[in-house]
Design a protein around this motif. Sequence first.
Motif, PDB file in Angstrom:
ATOM      1  N   ARG A 203       0.806  -1.225   0.000  1.00 30.89           N
ATOM      2  CA  ARG A 203       0.000   0.000   0.000  1.00 30.89           C
ATOM      3  C   ARG A 203       0.836   1.272   0.000  1.00 30.89           C
ATOM      4  N   ALA A 204       2.095   1.170   0.446  1.00 34.65           N
ATOM      5  CA  ALA A 204       2.935   2.349   0.668  1.00 34.65           C
ATOM      6  C   ALA A 204       3.126   3.239  -0.561  1.00 34.65           C
ATOM      7  N   PRO A 205       3.214   2.711  -1.793  1.00 33.94           N
ATOM      8  CA  PRO A 205       3.415   3.596  -2.945  1.00 33.94           C
ATOM      9  C   PRO A 205       2.300   4.606  -3.175  1.00 33.94           C
ATOM     10  N   ALA A 206       1.156   4.418  -2.527  1.00 32.32           N
ATOM     11  CA  ALA A 206       0.066   5.393  -2.661  1.00 32.32           C
ATOM     12  C   ALA A 206       0.504   6.771  -2.196  1.00 32.32           C
ATOM     13  N   LEU A 207       1.465   6.825  -1.281  1.00 33.30           N
ATOM     14  CA  LEU A 207       1.931   8.119  -0.771  1.00 33.30           C
ATOM     15  C   LEU A 207       2.466   8.974  -1.914  1.00 33.30           C
ATOM     16  N   LEU A 266       5.230  20.001  -2.421  1.00 31.61           N
ATOM     17  CA  LEU A 266       4.221  19.238  -1.689  1.00 31.61           C
ATOM     18  C   LEU A 266       4.940  18.327  -0.706  1.00 31.61           C
ATOM     19  N   LEU A 267       4.481  18.308   0.538  1.00 39.11           N
ATOM     20  CA  LEU A 267       5.135  17.505   1.576  1.00 39.11           C
ATOM     21  C   LEU A 267       4.095  16.694   2.333  1.00 39.11           C
ATOM     22  N   VAL A 268       4.458  15.462   2.672  1.00 35.64           N
ATOM     23  CA  VAL A 268       3.524  14.580   3.366  1.00 35.64           C
ATOM     24  C   VAL A 268       4.263  13.758   4.407  1.00 35.64           C
ATOM     25  N   ALA A 269       3.585  13.501   5.511  1.00 38.33           N
ATOM     26  CA  ALA A 269       4.044  12.543   6.520  1.00 38.33           C
ATOM     27  C   ALA A 269       2.827  11.766   6.971  1.00 38.33           C
ATOM     28  N   ALA A 270       2.950  10.437   7.004  1.00 43.09           N
ATOM     29  CA  ALA A 270       1.809   9.600   7.375  1.00 43.09           C
ATOM     30  C   ALA A 270       2.312   8.255   7.861  1.00 43.09           C
ATOM     31  N   LYS A 271       1.510   7.618   8.688  1.00 43.49           N
ATOM     32  CA  LYS A 271       1.863   6.301   9.207  1.00 43.49           C
ATOM     33  C   LYS A 271       1.072   5.202   8.514  1.00 43.49           C
ATOM     34  N   LEU A 272       1.778   4.109   8.262  1.00 43.61           N
ATOM     35  CA  LEU A 272       1.144   2.847   7.900  1.00 43.61           C
ATOM     36  C   LEU A 272       1.450   1.888   9.034  1.00 43.61           C
ATOM     37  N   GLY A 273       0.454   1.488   9.776  1.00 40.16           N
ATOM     38  CA  GLY A 273       0.719   0.702  10.973  1.00 40.16           C
ATOM     39  C   GLY A 273       1.546   1.539  11.940  1.00 40.16           C
ATOM     40  N   ARG A 276       6.279   5.321  10.208  1.00 37.20           N
ATOM     41  CA  ARG A 276       6.024   6.679   9.736  1.00 37.20           C
ATOM     42  C   ARG A 276       6.846   6.939   8.477  1.00 37.20           C
ATOM     43  N   LEU A 277       6.158   7.337   7.410  1.00 32.99           N
ATOM     44  CA  LEU A 277       6.796   7.604   6.127  1.00 32.99           C
ATOM     45  C   LEU A 277       6.661   9.077   5.768  1.00 32.99           C
ATOM     46  N   ILE A 278       7.679   9.619   5.102  1.00 30.27           N
ATOM     47  CA  ILE A 278       7.598  10.993   4.608  1.00 30.27           C
ATOM     48  C   ILE A 278       7.951  10.998   3.133  1.00 30.27           C
ATOM     49  N   ASP A 279       7.486  12.029   2.442  1.00 31.40           N
ATOM     50  CA  ASP A 279       7.814  12.181   1.022  1.00 31.40           C
ATOM     51  C   ASP A 279       7.539  13.635   0.640  1.00 31.40           C
TER      52      ASP A 279
END
Length: 283
Positions: A203-207, A266-273, A276-279
């Motif tokens: 699911r992670a590539p959705a970021l 554009l900046l994002v930080a979000a957790k999967l489980g 924590r991932l950033i991009d």
Amino acid sequence: MKNRLAVVRTLKALDRALAPFRDKGESVALVPTMGALHAGHLALVRHARRKADRVVVSIFVNPTQFAPTEDFSSYPRRLAADVDALAGENVDLVWAPDAAVMYPDGFATRIAPEGPALAGLEDKFRPHFFGGVATVVAKLFGQVRPDVAVFGQKDYQQLKVVTRLAADLDLRVAVVGMPTVREKDGLALSSRNQYLSAEERARAPALHRVLAGCAEKIAAGRPIKGVMESARKALTRDGFAVDYVEARHAETLAPVKSRKDGPIRLLVAAKLGTTRLIDNLAV
């Protein structure tokens, strides 16, 4: 055949190792890392080689940039494997101090960065983070005295903080940012990706996919506020717990309302489980 790569652990040994480079008037590039090296780090090393005569890679898991609730104790440490990877990249020296060298008894000075460090992005959720980063990077710059330092753009706010730090404190080092290295499916390379379960990794590539869609819409003239609200909803549907997804001025990190406000990042930080991932992505 891989080179025999020198690894130094003390300041005296570092000075001895750097002296021949300085005596010959050779330029030095530094690639600061926390180890657990992946292809993204090696891309930074190759770029550093193009920028200077000599390349030094530092490996230090910096305790001052982790909060008590974060993953300092479990952060991957594999110095031998990292050195083995660097030996094939024409690295001249690995600087691998331990915490007692970086923060000896009585250590009492810390840097409190402002400007891009107080943009309401990473600092909002990790208020300790940039103080730790700024302090350790200033120490690394003072220890190695590089002409060039290479950082990845994946940690975009950090790159802006370090660039401001070097300029404000007259550290005489050119800070260079390198584009994010990605997997084929778009996921930004990160040492923390190994924490993802197989289902989370899928699911992670959705970021990145959501950010790319936002960039296209903003470039086409869609209102930024609505685009970013839709992005948050899309990521939430994909199972992310979103800390932030923002459109900011690419240099100052100030909020923007339209494309007229300047170059946009554009900046994002979000957790999967628990991961924590950033991009980030340019518009």
